[in-house]
Scaffold this active site. Structure first.
Site, PDB file in Angstrom:
ATOM      1  N   THR A  20       0.745  -1.305   0.121  1.00 31.56           N
ATOM      2  CA  THR A  20      -0.023  -0.086  -0.174  1.00 31.56           C
ATOM      3  C   THR A  20       0.896   1.343   0.022  1.00 31.56           C
ATOM      4  O   THR A  20       1.728   1.237   0.626  1.00 31.56           O
ATOM      5  CB  THR A  20      -0.825  -0.081   1.257  1.00 31.56           C
ATOM      6  N   TYR A  64      -2.032   0.258   9.935  1.00 33.54           N
ATOM      7  CA  TYR A  64      -2.295  -0.522   8.823  1.00 33.54           C
ATOM      8  C   TYR A  64      -0.970  -0.537   7.964  1.00 33.54           C
ATOM      9  O   TYR A  64      -0.472  -1.501   7.526  1.00 33.54           O
ATOM     10  CB  TYR A  64      -3.421   0.204   8.200  1.00 33.54           C
TER      11      TYR A  64
END
Ligand code: UD1
Length: 325
Positions: A118, A142
């Site tokens: 990501t 995350y």
């Protein structure tokens, strides 16, 4: 025909990639616990094995029975605010489970691993466009869980000659299959374009803009929105790149230009022709103001090119899919 395993292949990006792999001629086996994915998203001839990534015994048996040439690893938790509230869930689901999967891949001599990472690994970049060489400094759990998994992959590839990987760092993935076969079906999804489509369909009373006081031209956050079908193509090219014997590598997946939250809202209002209500709200935890990709490397190295780089096309495909749900 080579056979590949797609974890999380019943989910949003995994199902679009499974489809692209099948259309290229690969045999696809999906491994998914259906916690956020849907069995209907696994289109034939792909086979669905229902199982949890934490169930290493079942995974071990599956990898022993079938001869996979590659693992595409999508299964994981992806909601930034949730990762701030429940970090241990994210370290378990993302870092621990991924480490186990990599261990099994090496154990079963599966040569290639394509990993869903990501843009959140970059944190708050101080340049308008980030390259793969930009510093990684994630600002939420995350992003950190994904970055640690990247390190596990890199260290493993150094130690094991016959194991190579591609890490794809996704920017903001949106839209749906242009033929309308699959789309973003995850319940309670928080993605901006999906939430805006739901507001246009009156499934939400309004759309909240999380923060209007950022240091950007219109005060709202800027993101690089990539069509999921272009991202799926990047996965197929990644496997072909590794099959051709190229070295492990990391690639940004975005188009190289960004849109503000307000611009996205206008695009969804335009394609849906619905002026849904918008409420200006406080900032959300863990949001960087601007996150835009420099896509030079993936273009030059794998000859990847966005074919759906049009915010209205992306918004319309997402809206049409939302209508079908
Ligand atoms: C998304 C991904 C994340 C990925 C990251 C990479 C999701 C849920 N998260 O994060 O996995 O790592 O891209 O860049 O897809 N917004 C609103 N109102 C809403 C929803 C969103 O104002 O109702 C704003 C957000 O504050 C943000 C922007 O829209 O500024 C995009 O948000 P979102 O679609 O949730 O994606 P990211 O958080 O950027």
């Amino acid at each position: 025909m080579s056979k590949v395993l797609v974890t999380g292949g019943a989910g949003y990006i995994g199902s679009h990639t499974a489809l692209a792999l099948m259309e290229t001629g690969y045999e696809v086996v999906v491994y998914d616990n259906l916690s956020t994915g849907r069995a209907e998203a696994v289109l034939p001839p792909a086979r669905l094995v229902v199982g949890d990534l934490a169930d290493t015994e079942q995974l071990d048996r599956l990898l022993a029975q079938e001869k996979f040439q590659a693992i595409f690893h999508f299964a994981g938790s992806i909601v930034v605010p949730e990762s701030v509230e429940n970090p241990l869930l994210y370290y378990q689901n993302n870092t621990n489970n991924t480490t186990e999967l990599i261990r099994l891949a090496v154990h079963h001599a599966i040569p290639h691993f394509i990993f869903s990472s990501t843009a959140a690994v970059y944190g708050m970049p101080d340049t308008p466009c980030v390259t793969e060489k930009s510093p990684t400094n994630p600002i939420n759990p995350y992003g950190r869980t994904k970055l640690i998994s990247e390190w596990v992959l890199q260290d493993t590839a150094v130690a094991h000659n016959n194991f190579s990987f591609v890490i794809l760092r996704y920017f903001n993935v949106a839209g749906a299959d242009p033929l309308g076969r699959i789309g973003q079906s995850t319940p309670n999804a928080t993605h901006l374009i999906k939430v805006a489509s739901q507001a246009a369909l009156k499934r939400r009373s309004a759309l909240h803009i999380f923060g209007t006081d950022y240091d950007t031209p219109d005060g709202t956050c800027i993101r690089d929105y990539i069509h999921v079908t272009d991202l799926a193509k990047a996965h197929v090219l990644s496997l072909q790149y590794l099959e051709q014997g190229h070295a492990s590598n990391i690639f940004n997946c975005g188009y190289g230009h960004g849109y503000s939250v307000r611009e996205i809202i206008r695009a969804v209002q335009k394609v849906s022709q619905v002026d849904f209500p918008v409420i200006e709200s406080p900032r959300r935890a863990g949001d960087p103001p601007v996150l835009v990709s420099d896509p030079t490397l993936i273009g030059q190295t794998m000859h990847w090119q966005g074919e759906h780089d049009d915010i209205h096309e992306i918004a319309l495909s997402a809206y049409k899919w939302e209508m079908r749900l």
